[in-house]
Motif scaffolding. Sequence first.
Motif, short mmCIF file in Angstrom:
data_model
loop_
_atom_site.label_atom_id
_atom_site.label_comp_id
_atom_site.label_asym_id
_atom_site.label_seq_id
_atom_site.Cartn_x
_atom_site.Cartn_y
_atom_site.Cartn_z
N GLN A 46 48.42 39.80 41.92
CA GLN A 46 47.21 40.56 41.59
C GLN A 46 46.54 40.96 42.89
O GLN A 46 46.70 40.29 43.92
CB GLN A 46 46.24 39.70 40.75
N SER A 48 43.36 41.61 45.54
CA SER A 48 41.97 41.27 45.85
C SER A 48 41.16 42.56 45.94
O SER A 48 41.71 43.67 45.91
CB SER A 48 41.90 40.52 47.18
N MET A 54 47.52 38.92 46.16
CA MET A 54 47.24 37.51 45.91
C MET A 54 48.24 36.97 44.88
O MET A 54 48.62 37.67 43.95
CB MET A 54 45.81 37.32 45.39
N PHE A 56 48.75 35.16 41.90
CA PHE A 56 47.91 34.74 40.78
C PHE A 56 48.37 35.52 39.55
O PHE A 56 48.61 36.72 39.65
CB PHE A 56 46.44 35.05 41.09
N TYR A 59 44.45 38.38 35.19
CA TYR A 59 43.51 39.35 35.75
C TYR A 59 42.17 38.69 36.04
O TYR A 59 41.47 39.09 36.96
CB TYR A 59 43.33 40.53 34.79
N LEU A 61 39.70 35.04 36.52
CA LEU A 61 39.77 33.75 37.19
C LEU A 61 39.58 32.56 36.27
O LEU A 61 39.90 31.44 36.62
CB LEU A 61 38.69 33.69 38.29
N THR A 65 40.88 28.61 37.19
CA THR A 65 39.94 28.10 38.18
C THR A 65 38.62 27.76 37.49
O THR A 65 38.43 28.00 36.31
CB THR A 65 39.65 29.15 39.29
N VAL A 71 39.93 38.86 39.36
CA VAL A 71 40.48 38.59 40.68
C VAL A 71 40.19 39.76 41.61
O VAL A 71 39.82 39.58 42.78
CB VAL A 71 42.00 38.34 40.60
N SER A 72 40.34 40.96 41.08
CA SER A 72 40.16 42.18 41.90
C SER A 72 38.70 42.42 42.29
O SER A 72 38.42 43.35 43.04
CB SER A 72 40.69 43.39 41.15
N ARG A 74 36.91 40.19 43.98
CA ARG A 74 36.58 39.36 45.14
C ARG A 74 37.55 39.63 46.28
O ARG A 74 38.72 39.91 46.07
CB ARG A 74 36.63 37.88 44.77
N LEU A 79 38.78 34.56 47.72
CA LEU A 79 39.75 34.04 46.77
C LEU A 79 40.50 32.84 47.33
O LEU A 79 40.82 31.90 46.59
CB LEU A 79 40.73 35.14 46.37
N ILE A 91 43.95 29.56 45.88
CA ILE A 91 44.75 30.75 45.58
C ILE A 91 45.41 31.25 46.87
O ILE A 91 44.72 31.58 47.83
CB ILE A 91 43.89 31.85 44.96
#
Length: 256
Positions: A46, A48, A54, A56, A59, A61, A65, A71-72, A74, A79, A91
Amino acid sequence: MTPLPQAFLTAPIAHRAYHGAGRPENSMAAVRAAIDGGYGIEIDIQPSADGVPMVFHDYGLDRLTGEAGPVSGRRARALQQITLLGGEETIPTLDAVLEEVSGRVPLLIEIKDQDGAMGMDVGPLERAVAAVLSGYDGPVAVMSFNPHAIAEIAEAAPDIPRGLTTCAYEPEHWPTLHGPVREVLRAIPDFDRLGASFISHRWSDLARPRVAELRSAGFAIFCWTVRSAREEAIARSVAHNITFEGYPARHPAPDA
């Protein structure tokens, strides 16, 4: 077509790396466990907010977590500070995983669809992955459910083997994907034009005629995601190799 390295056919591939207790999925601990076990590794990518690939799956978190949001949303540095549930790992970036693997086992990279509808609004993530892989010396291949993502990889990194992640696209599993799109993708029509060398197909749907056609033509058939020795035995009647989780797969992989 860029040929798939033989290494991808000689050891089972750990789904989201060899995760388990204390080794969250797609974590560096799971990567190290796969290497120690001599397994191949499958990971997900995915982006950042600043375009860094990243490692992961989701889509968002929230499942993996203690954080929320996409995810996109941050930046990579932020991350990398987020702890994954079920362990002490954070991550990782694709670059960090490549450095850890360092060619010791084959690495299968799945780029998650960023268009939202398997359409053409892709490109930045694929080019970023290609840039990170440009200096990597080891068995690696890239795949995606979205054929347009693989077309971008073919252009940005033509020497990297590429394939399609495929399935029957049942409505219950793909409720937000339009019916006509599901119908098209189900037939795997883009394989030849993309110069693909393999598919990774849902293990329970391996009896599909199109899968048999590709196998007969000499292309590699992988499958996802096998979760028991019983499923493995069934899958290996068709697939050259499996992607597995939740149990220790047979090792080394027998010839299929």
